[in-house]
Design an enzyme around this catalytic site. Structure first.
Site, mmCIF file in Angstrom:
data_model
loop_
_atom_site.group_PDB
_atom_site.id
_atom_site.type_symbol
_atom_site.label_atom_id
_atom_site.label_comp_id
_atom_site.label_asym_id
_atom_site.label_seq_id
_atom_site.Cartn_x
_atom_site.Cartn_y
_atom_site.Cartn_z
ATOM 1 N N PHE A 6 -52.224 -16.419 -36.491
ATOM 2 C CA PHE A 6 -52.222 -16.006 -35.080
ATOM 3 C C PHE A 6 -53.308 -16.732 -34.285
ATOM 4 O O PHE A 6 -53.837 -16.199 -33.313
ATOM 5 C CB PHE A 6 -52.368 -14.486 -34.959
ATOM 6 C CG PHE A 6 -51.390 -13.720 -35.801
ATOM 7 C CD1 PHE A 6 -50.026 -13.942 -35.670
ATOM 8 C CD2 PHE A 6 -51.817 -12.816 -36.757
ATOM 9 C CE1 PHE A 6 -49.116 -13.262 -36.461
ATOM 10 C CE2 PHE A 6 -50.913 -12.129 -37.558
ATOM 11 C CZ PHE A 6 -49.562 -12.357 -37.409
ATOM 12 N N THR B 135 -44.226 -18.235 -41.277
ATOM 13 C CA THR B 135 -43.274 -18.539 -40.223
ATOM 14 C C THR B 135 -41.940 -19.051 -40.734
ATOM 15 O O THR B 135 -40.944 -18.957 -40.037
ATOM 16 C CB THR B 135 -43.890 -19.626 -39.327
ATOM 17 O OG1 THR B 135 -44.586 -20.548 -40.180
ATOM 18 C CG2 THR B 135 -44.884 -19.029 -38.355
ATOM 19 N N ALA C 220 -42.273 -25.710 -35.489
ATOM 20 C CA ALA C 220 -40.872 -25.767 -35.904
ATOM 21 C C ALA C 220 -40.196 -27.025 -35.374
ATOM 22 O O ALA C 220 -39.616 -27.808 -36.137
ATOM 23 C CB ALA C 220 -40.123 -24.523 -35.432
ATOM 24 N N LEU D 63 -33.228 -23.048 -35.386
ATOM 25 C CA LEU D 63 -33.008 -23.788 -36.636
ATOM 26 C C LEU D 63 -32.605 -22.861 -37.770
ATOM 27 O O LEU D 63 -31.776 -23.209 -38.601
ATOM 28 C CB LEU D 63 -34.280 -24.553 -37.002
ATOM 29 C CG LEU D 63 -34.781 -25.518 -35.918
ATOM 30 C CD1 LEU D 63 -36.128 -26.099 -36.308
ATOM 31 C CD2 LEU D 63 -33.769 -26.635 -35.671
ATOM 32 N N LYS E 282 -32.509 -16.407 -39.040
ATOM 33 C CA LYS E 282 -33.145 -15.310 -39.763
ATOM 34 C C LYS E 282 -34.676 -15.396 -39.638
ATOM 35 O O LYS E 282 -35.343 -14.412 -39.326
ATOM 36 C CB LYS E 282 -32.727 -15.357 -41.238
ATOM 37 C CG LYS E 282 -33.089 -14.110 -41.999
ATOM 38 C CD LYS E 282 -32.413 -14.098 -43.361
ATOM 39 C CE LYS E 282 -32.638 -12.748 -44.030
ATOM 40 N NZ LYS E 282 -31.978 -12.681 -45.339
ATOM 41 N N GLN F 206 -39.784 -13.992 -36.653
ATOM 42 C CA GLN F 206 -40.892 -14.349 -35.765
ATOM 43 C C GLN F 206 -40.901 -13.460 -34.532
ATOM 44 O O GLN F 206 -41.940 -12.988 -34.094
ATOM 45 C CB GLN F 206 -40.756 -15.817 -35.329
ATOM 46 C CG GLN F 206 -41.206 -16.800 -36.356
ATOM 47 C CD GLN F 206 -42.700 -16.711 -36.553
ATOM 48 O OE1 GLN F 206 -43.480 -17.096 -35.690
ATOM 49 N NE2 GLN F 206 -43.114 -16.166 -37.669
ATOM 50 N N GLY G 83 -39.545 -23.407 -29.764
ATOM 51 C CA GLY G 83 -40.255 -22.513 -30.675
ATOM 52 C C GLY G 83 -40.155 -21.096 -30.157
ATOM 53 O O GLY G 83 -39.878 -20.877 -28.971
ATOM 54 N N VAL G 84 -40.338 -20.127 -31.043
ATOM 55 C CA VAL G 84 -40.216 -18.725 -30.614
ATOM 56 C C VAL G 84 -41.406 -17.865 -31.036
ATOM 57 O O VAL G 84 -41.507 -16.722 -30.640
ATOM 58 C CB VAL G 84 -38.930 -18.075 -31.165
ATOM 59 C CG1 VAL G 84 -37.704 -18.722 -30.580
ATOM 60 C CG2 VAL G 84 -38.888 -18.107 -32.684
ATOM 61 N N GLU H 64 -44.491 -17.630 -30.314
ATOM 62 C CA GLU H 64 -45.362 -17.062 -29.283
ATOM 63 C C GLU H 64 -44.542 -16.447 -28.155
ATOM 64 O O GLU H 64 -44.931 -15.436 -27.581
ATOM 65 C CB GLU H 64 -46.308 -18.143 -28.766
ATOM 66 C CG GLU H 64 -47.240 -18.599 -29.888
ATOM 67 C CD GLU H 64 -48.312 -19.584 -29.458
ATOM 68 O OE1 GLU H 64 -48.068 -20.371 -28.532
ATOM 69 O OE2 GLU H 64 -49.399 -19.568 -30.079
HETATM 70 MO MO1 MOS Z 1 -51.645 -20.333 -32.054
HETATM 71 S S1 MOS Z 1 -52.946 -19.132 -30.995
HETATM 72 O O1 MOS Z 1 -51.862 -21.889 -31.399
HETATM 73 O O2 MOS Z 1 -51.931 -20.148 -33.680
#
Ligand code: MOS
Length: 739
Positions: free
Chosen positions: A249, A477, A519, A624, A627, A632, A696-697, A699
């Site tokens: 994180f 991830t 990803a 991609l 699941k 995530q 990407g997902v 964040e």
């Molecule tokens: Mo993220 S806060 O770039 O691991």
């Protein structure tokens, strides 16, 4: 492979392996305990001694004297290293303050010594015998106080140059004064801890002047470089290994005291040393997500079109730190011609502030998306419609710059339908289910997209097995799995013919895991390398690359069909390549979007809030592995509930530290707090991001969740809370009358 024009049709578009909901290929290793985390390399490092770090007991000042005599004489002690023994150390690019302090102290729990002993217990016991006299100085620990005199600053831009002090477009003040409907509110978010499961942990082993570290880390190459800089040794002399990581994180984007002190302790003891930061130490020793104070002003016309928009934020950090990018999303999220975005940075002597999942947007959207809900209510417009009215396909401050893909409105439309938004009562405090006050809330999810160069090494053997090697990390991830899917798709193989090895600095440098770029960029690197392998295979088999089809473990051309492995009969083929990005991301905005929906119940008697159900609808390019992507997003939604209802590092403003520095005092959601979650991904491909057409997902899933919860609580109770977390004490005395 240079990626500088939008991708055409390519082998990834076959979607035989990519795009399929695929179990983690590393799952069995993890669930059986066979996956080795940083602290667990017992066979490789059988004789490791244990290090225990002594942290500063003051937040600001200096060390007057250190007496090590008693600790040195304690049983089992092998070495003790303080700044004096360590000699001159450098500071890594990604660290704000030193990882080994002395004599000056920058914050509470900053490392000042490491005690190395035969056992963990001996190291810990001896660490308690280190006698330190401090000379305490007055520190600044109060954000609200600090912001009274804090300067406006844009901080450093991504290019390493100072960012503009503020962002202005049009005439905010004039337009705001003239707006018939307006809002001017203030919001706060507290300091938060990443609270990942695996603490920062390392084993360090020297072989002459070569250092190997097993280190829980998201960014292998950044961290290898920073460790070398800190220790004053060549980068080539450092090997960093991080194949499995128990969550990050953002906390593990960089090196921390564990790896530096393990390296110093190992040198002094002449033995490998292992250190895991104990949780109660970690939460003051390592960086945290900084608290924010935000002011948002929105002016609209009568129809709800935004004409004036201002977002100001204030955050704090130690000297040398940066303002949090809290206003980032406010540049781009909604239309509106007259804008002001401003950040202030207060000097605080608390532990260092730094990245935590979606840094900036996470806090910014927690405030902005409450403000949007409040504004919709003033306008008597449905909050979804208000957002749609102000949706934009272009940069509001640079209308000539478009978004490559922006399906925010679609996310809301689909989500509203699926969630049953029409059941919501726009008047708050009206819906009941027994003792529960029921409310629904929504919020926008928005997070920028970043491209990062990424390389991989690919090996093909005579059995037709493809092995991918990259210093990419998998922080829970799914990197292993999507890398395998990418190689399988590109080489025309089933998944079980691909082996993926990650997280070792002897492998090619990858994008790493950060900023939800891993990803797309990481798999694009694998794709690029596999395309090069295809050329070599065709060449070896005497085929024309352009005609060769890679299908079902065979290479086909005209009427020939040859087993892929045959290309390696004369010896393995090993190639290395990667993806480099042109400026498509400068020509247009690439970003990810979503809509969050939350239903809560607030106990009419106790004020306790319980989440009843959640839905996220995401538009984030090609998914991609649906699941892994779903995992995530539901994980991020869970984190968002924590941010909304529980998480807060309580600051001791007298002595300058976080009081609730363990997982008993710093509460995060547990399974019972999260009853029902659903995630929908729009069927989107974005040919401008990479040959993978993905984004990407990781964040995105967090962005806006807190506000969706806050808006649902308001809808349930009619009490608007603008200070997170939304704990029962903040509304209990104002809840609707029970009888
Ligand atoms: Mo993220 S806060 O770039 O691991």
């Amino acid at each position: 492979m240079k990626f500088d024009t939008p991708a055409g049709t390519n082998p990834i578009d076959q979607l035989k392996v990519i795009g399929k909901p695929t179990d983690r290929i590393d799952g069995p290793l993890k669930t059986t305990g066979a996956a080795k985390y940083a602290y667990e390399w017992h066979e490789e490092v059988p004789n490791a001694a244990y290090g225990y770090i002594v942290g500063s007991a003051i937040a600001k000042g200096r060390i007057g004297s250190i007496d090590l005599d008693e600790a040195k004489a304690a049983s089992g002690v092998l070495a003790i290293v303080t700044a004096k023994e360590a000699g001159k150390l450098g500071k890594g690019k990604f660290n704000t303050v030193k990882l080994l302090a002395g004599p000056d102290i920058d914050h509470y729990a900053q490392a000042i010594a490491v005690v190395v002993a035969e056992t963990f217990e001996q190291a810990r016991a001896a660490a308690a015998m280190v006698r330190i006299d401090y000379v305490r100085a007055k520190g600044s620990f109060d954000l609200a106080e600090g912001l009274k005199t804090a300067p406006i600053t844009g901080g450093m831009g991504d290019d390493g140059k100072p960012a503009p002090k503020e962002d202005r477009y049009g005439d905010f003040e004039g337009a705001y004064a003239a707006a018939p409907v307006k809002l001017d509110e203030r919001y706060t978010t507290p300091d938060q801890s990443q609270a990942m499961i695996e603490p920062h942990a390392s084993i360090a082993a020297w072989d002459g002047d070569k250092l190997t570290v097993w280190n829980a880390n998201q960014m292998v190459d950044w961290s290898r470089a920073d460790l070398a800089t800190t220790l004053g040794i060549p980068k080539d002399n450092v090997r960093l290994i991080s194949p499995y990581v128990g969550g990050g994180f953002g906390s593990k984007l960089w090196i921390r005291a564990d790896v530096v002190m393990a390296a110093l302790g190992a040198k002094a003891a002449g033995r490998p040393v292992k250190i895991a930061l104990p949780r109660p130490f970690l939460m003051n020793n390592t960086p945290h997500r900084p608290a924010t104070a935000q002011r948002i002003r929105i002016g609209t016309d009568q129809a709800g079109k935004i004409t004036a928009f201002a977002h100001e934020s204030g955050t704090g950090d130690v000297a040398g730190g940066q303002p949090e990018t809290v206003t980032a999303q406010s540049k781009l999220l909604y239309a509106g011609e007259n804008r002001l975005l401003q950040r202030r940075l207060a000097h605080l002597d608390l532990p260092e502030s730094n990245a935590m999942r979606a840094p900036g947007e996470a806090q910014g959207l927690m405030a902005l998306e409450i403000a949007m809900d409040e504004m919709a209510e003033k306008l008597k417009i449905d909050p979804i419609e208000f957002r749609i009215i102000n949706d934009t396909q272009v940069d509001p401050m640079k209308p000539e710059k478009r978004f490559s893909q922006r399906q925010l409105t679609e996310c809301f439309r689909i989500g509203a339908e699926k969630f049953g938004w029409s059941q919501r009562n726009a008047s708050p405090g009206q819906m009941r289910d027994g003792r529960w006050l029921i409310g629904m809330g929504t919020a926008t999810a928005f997070r920028g997209h970043i491209n990062t160069p990424s390389k991989a090494r690919i090996r093909l053997d005579a059995k037709g097995i493809v092995t991918v090697e990259s210093d990419m990390t998998d922080i829970g991830t799914g990197s292993y799995t999507i890398f395998a899917q990418t190689a399988a798709e590109t080489m025309g193989l089933p998944l079980d013919k691909v082996i993926v090895k990650l997280g070792d600095s002897t492998f090619p440098v990858s994008a790493g895991s950060g900023g939800q770029w891993g990803a797309n960029s990481g798999t694009a690197g694998v794709y690029a390398a596999c395309m090069k392998l295809r050329e070599l295979v065709a060449e070896r088999l005497g085929l024309n690359t352009a005609d060769a089809a890679f299908v079902d473990g065979k290479v086909r051309s005209a009427n020939r069909s040859i087993a892929l492995g045959d290309a390696a009969k004369g010896g393995d083929i090993v190639i290395e390549d990667g993806i480099e990005f042109g400026d498509l991301d400068k020509q247009m905005h690439q970003a990810t979007f979503g809509a969050h929906f939350v239903e809560v119940g607030v106990d009419a008697y106790t004020g306790v809030t319980r989440v009843r159900r959640m839905l996220a609808v995401c538009a984030a390019g090609r998914i991609l592995n649906p699941k892994a992507a779903r995992s995530q997003v539901i994980g991020a939604m869970t984190m968002g509930v924590g941010g909304a209802l529980m998480e807060e590092l309580a600051v001791d403003r007298r002595f300058g530290f976080f009081v609730n520095h363990d997982l008993a005092g710093y509460e995060v959601p547990v399974h019972a707090d999260i009853p029902h979650q659903e995630v929908i991904f729009l069927d989107e491909v974005d040919a401008t991001t990479s040959p993978m057409k993905a984004k990407g997902v990781g964040e995105l899933g967090l962005c806006g969740v807190g506000a969706a919860v806050a808006n649902a609580v308001y809808n349930a109770t009619g009490v608007r809370i603008r200070d997170y977390p939304i704990t029962l004490d903040k509304h209990l005395d104002r809840l609707p009358a029970i009888a």
